[in-house]
Design a protein around this motif. Sequence first.
Motif, mmCIF file in Angstrom:
data_model
loop_
_atom_site.group_PDB
_atom_site.id
_atom_site.type_symbol
_atom_site.label_atom_id
_atom_site.label_comp_id
_atom_site.label_asym_id
_atom_site.label_seq_id
_atom_site.Cartn_x
_atom_site.Cartn_y
_atom_site.Cartn_z
ATOM 1 N N PRO A 17 9.920 14.344 82.789
ATOM 2 C CA PRO A 17 11.097 13.849 82.526
ATOM 3 C C PRO A 17 12.749 15.250 82.186
ATOM 4 O O PRO A 17 12.014 15.974 81.142
ATOM 5 C CB PRO A 17 12.057 12.756 82.262
ATOM 6 N N PHE A 18 12.843 15.441 83.188
ATOM 7 C CA PHE A 18 14.094 16.737 82.929
ATOM 8 C C PHE A 18 14.852 17.053 81.424
ATOM 9 O O PHE A 18 15.216 17.483 80.930
ATOM 10 C CB PHE A 18 15.357 17.011 83.996
ATOM 11 N N ASP A 19 15.573 15.498 81.214
ATOM 12 C CA ASP A 19 16.158 15.102 79.773
ATOM 13 C C ASP A 19 15.281 15.697 78.514
ATOM 14 O O ASP A 19 16.212 16.206 77.598
ATOM 15 C CB ASP A 19 17.107 14.065 79.730
ATOM 16 N N LYS A 20 14.311 15.471 78.794
ATOM 17 C CA LYS A 20 13.425 15.808 77.228
ATOM 18 C C LYS A 20 12.988 16.865 77.364
ATOM 19 O O LYS A 20 12.981 17.303 76.365
ATOM 20 C CB LYS A 20 11.437 15.132 77.999
ATOM 21 N N LEU A 21 12.891 18.026 78.274
ATOM 22 C CA LEU A 21 12.894 18.780 77.843
ATOM 23 C C LEU A 21 13.707 20.217 78.449
ATOM 24 O O LEU A 21 14.087 21.074 77.251
ATOM 25 C CB LEU A 21 12.424 19.620 79.420
ATOM 26 N N TRP A 22 15.246 19.054 78.537
ATOM 27 C CA TRP A 22 16.559 19.961 78.104
ATOM 28 C C TRP A 22 16.729 20.239 76.447
ATOM 29 O O TRP A 22 17.557 21.201 76.237
ATOM 30 C CB TRP A 22 17.312 19.542 78.843
ATOM 31 N N ALA A 50 15.562 35.118 81.895
ATOM 32 C CA ALA A 50 14.574 35.116 80.688
ATOM 33 C C ALA A 50 13.372 35.094 81.826
ATOM 34 O O ALA A 50 12.972 33.405 81.811
ATOM 35 C CB ALA A 50 13.889 34.682 79.449
ATOM 36 N N PRO A 51 12.706 35.816 83.358
ATOM 37 C CA PRO A 51 12.561 34.562 84.275
ATOM 38 C C PRO A 51 10.520 34.009 83.972
ATOM 39 O O PRO A 51 10.779 33.247 85.008
ATOM 40 C CB PRO A 51 12.738 35.088 85.263
ATOM 41 N N LEU A 52 10.354 34.785 83.541
ATOM 42 C CA LEU A 52 8.563 35.035 82.987
ATOM 43 C C LEU A 52 8.299 33.628 81.771
ATOM 44 O O LEU A 52 7.478 33.282 81.803
ATOM 45 C CB LEU A 52 7.969 35.655 82.672
ATOM 46 N N ALA A 53 9.710 33.607 81.081
ATOM 47 C CA ALA A 53 9.283 32.389 80.000
ATOM 48 C C ALA A 53 9.608 30.961 80.539
ATOM 49 O O ALA A 53 10.680 30.422 81.661
ATOM 50 C CB ALA A 53 10.714 32.901 78.560
ATOM 51 N N THR A 54 9.035 29.942 79.881
ATOM 52 C CA THR A 54 9.365 28.454 80.674
ATOM 53 C C THR A 54 9.032 27.623 79.443
ATOM 54 O O THR A 54 8.041 28.297 78.303
ATOM 55 C CB THR A 54 8.024 28.374 81.746
ATOM 56 N N VAL A 55 9.609 26.274 79.352
ATOM 57 C CA VAL A 55 9.354 25.489 78.271
ATOM 58 C C VAL A 55 9.081 24.329 79.319
ATOM 59 O O VAL A 55 8.885 23.039 78.597
ATOM 60 C CB VAL A 55 10.607 25.126 77.955
ATOM 61 N N GLY A 56 8.062 24.010 80.233
ATOM 62 C CA GLY A 56 7.849 22.936 80.101
ATOM 63 C C GLY A 56 8.527 22.478 82.338
ATOM 64 O O GLY A 56 8.949 23.581 83.092
ATOM 65 N N LYS A 57 7.371 22.043 82.460
ATOM 66 C CA LYS A 57 7.330 21.413 84.547
ATOM 67 C C LYS A 57 8.403 20.194 84.354
ATOM 68 O O LYS A 57 7.239 19.057 83.889
ATOM 69 C CB LYS A 57 6.210 21.777 84.741
ATOM 70 N N ILE A 58 9.382 20.252 85.226
ATOM 71 C CA ILE A 58 9.347 18.957 85.647
ATOM 72 C C ILE A 58 8.908 17.929 86.541
ATOM 73 O O ILE A 58 8.911 16.958 86.496
ATOM 74 C CB ILE A 58 10.678 19.467 86.469
ATOM 75 N N ARG A 59 7.722 18.075 87.084
ATOM 76 C CA ARG A 59 7.011 17.026 87.918
ATOM 77 C C ARG A 59 6.284 16.515 86.178
ATOM 78 O O ARG A 59 5.679 15.805 86.938
ATOM 79 C CB ARG A 59 6.177 18.456 88.704
ATOM 80 N N GLU A 60 5.769 17.173 85.819
ATOM 81 C CA GLU A 60 5.622 16.480 84.028
ATOM 82 C C GLU A 60 5.593 15.869 83.273
ATOM 83 O O GLU A 60 5.080 15.001 82.697
ATOM 84 C CB GLU A 60 4.641 18.020 83.666
#
Length: 538
Positions: A507-512, A495-505
């Motif tokens: 922290p990764f563990d909060k997104l994961w 699903a390469p066009l779906a996103t759940v957030g940006k790691i620059r904004e």
Amino acid sequence: MKARLTALLVHGMGASPSWWEPIVTALGRVGLAARPLVMPSLEEGGPEIWRDEVLAYIGNEPVILIGHSLGAAVCMEAARIKPVSGLVLLACPPFFSDFTPQPPPDTGLSVTAMARVARFLRAACANASQVATESVHFVGTADPWVPVEQARRLPFPLVVIPRAGHELNRSANLTAQLLRRVLSFRSAVERLEPGVRLDYLSRPFRGSALHGSRKVPAVTGLELGECAPPPARLDIEVTTRCQLKCRACARTLNPHRVQITDLPSSLFEKLLNELPLVEELFFVGLGEPLLHPDLPSLAGLAARRGMRVRLVTNGLLATPDTLARLRDAGLSEVTFSLDSTDEELFRKLRGNALLPTVLINFRSVPAGLHKSIFTTLSADNAGALSGIVDLAAEQGLPAVAVSDLNFAENQSRSLAQNNCAALIEKGITRARERKVLLVGPHFHETPDVVRGYRRSLIRTAADLARRASLHRHCLAPWRVAVIGADGSLMPCDCAPLATVGKIRETPFDKLWNGEGMRAWRRRVLEGTSTDCLVCPRY
């Protein structure tokens, strides 16, 4: 009477074999031969000595390893090194870069011995994703040294024992749940008396619950939930630029949704800093990785951190000199995406790409760099499989990875919706003749490919065209972090066009384990993800 199954029991720091008495009694009731091991002093060489003791006891007969506390980490390491029939961890201390478990007081060990223990735990947790056996991890809600939220980060099904502390042997709740889990292991099904097993498993039981998860029986004994341990693998799209317009690529199918960009080196390094336990990194995505100007530098950064670095390429720029620079920087394997060895068909599928250039580069991969082939088949090129097999055999490759098309836009041309069985069977027969294994997309879900590759072998045309309406295989949202060139965390490669957030904004563990990934994992398990229902990995 069926052959008995042996459980090797490894006590924790400061304990002795007598710690296991209530558990030994319970295991004996269901036909398991329990053998508590006596571990030497940690002053004599550290946990590595314990691990070697356990490995020495693992012979040709199947055994289940059961360990408590430090003994659990020792069993985890032993199971990673030598195949076993099952792994049970009791309060295994998690050791991550942002969390160091505090040892119980009054250990009586020297500072040197405690340092060895800490080093061992750190390495065992870093290598945990390499364990390829049926496993379960028990932890108590009142354990002061193994918090539930940290235990969840280890890549094993987690069972939480309410109100239990670190000494789980005192909990009758633990004993009952442990027996139920061990009796469900495949080795127990095969070797223990079925009447005893089924009698015990049929008893009503109230007690602990699988923490934040639900049972998914078809997924090789795993129990998956909304949250996941730290990813074992990174798939990083370093650029969205590409010279080609491949017919089946999401980049070609949705050109208005792809912005041309390169992943900044600073963002790449930030990501590596936040994920110190990742063992494997793939440069892969909608763009051609070799178009990134700093790719050797990025490969070197990852390799110096102990990661195995791999590259997926269309092959046009994979010249011997370019690949030699990447090899010297730390690249270990290059995979050529190659869908035909017929020049006209290749040009049709790849948007006027030059097959001779790709084949020259493929045959000229420099020494010291592993190479492989990934092939996507469809109604357009089902007959190309025989030629791909011949190329692999010519180059001495033991296997070729093959897959049907994914993405909803491609399904009208997929093997699943077209009768291409005769052409595929011809390619499978050719593979048998040339002694080349055909490995389907489920090899992605096998943590240890050396041990588990058989479950993903393609033996018939139906193996390639089959689709699942319920979740059976895919572990990607639990094991693989997919990062886009703009720094987005994507829920899946498919699903390469779906996103759940940006790691620059964020922290990764909060997104994961943020709401976006948790919702995606829920849909995967419930069978409500439209992306998954057309995917051959599902």
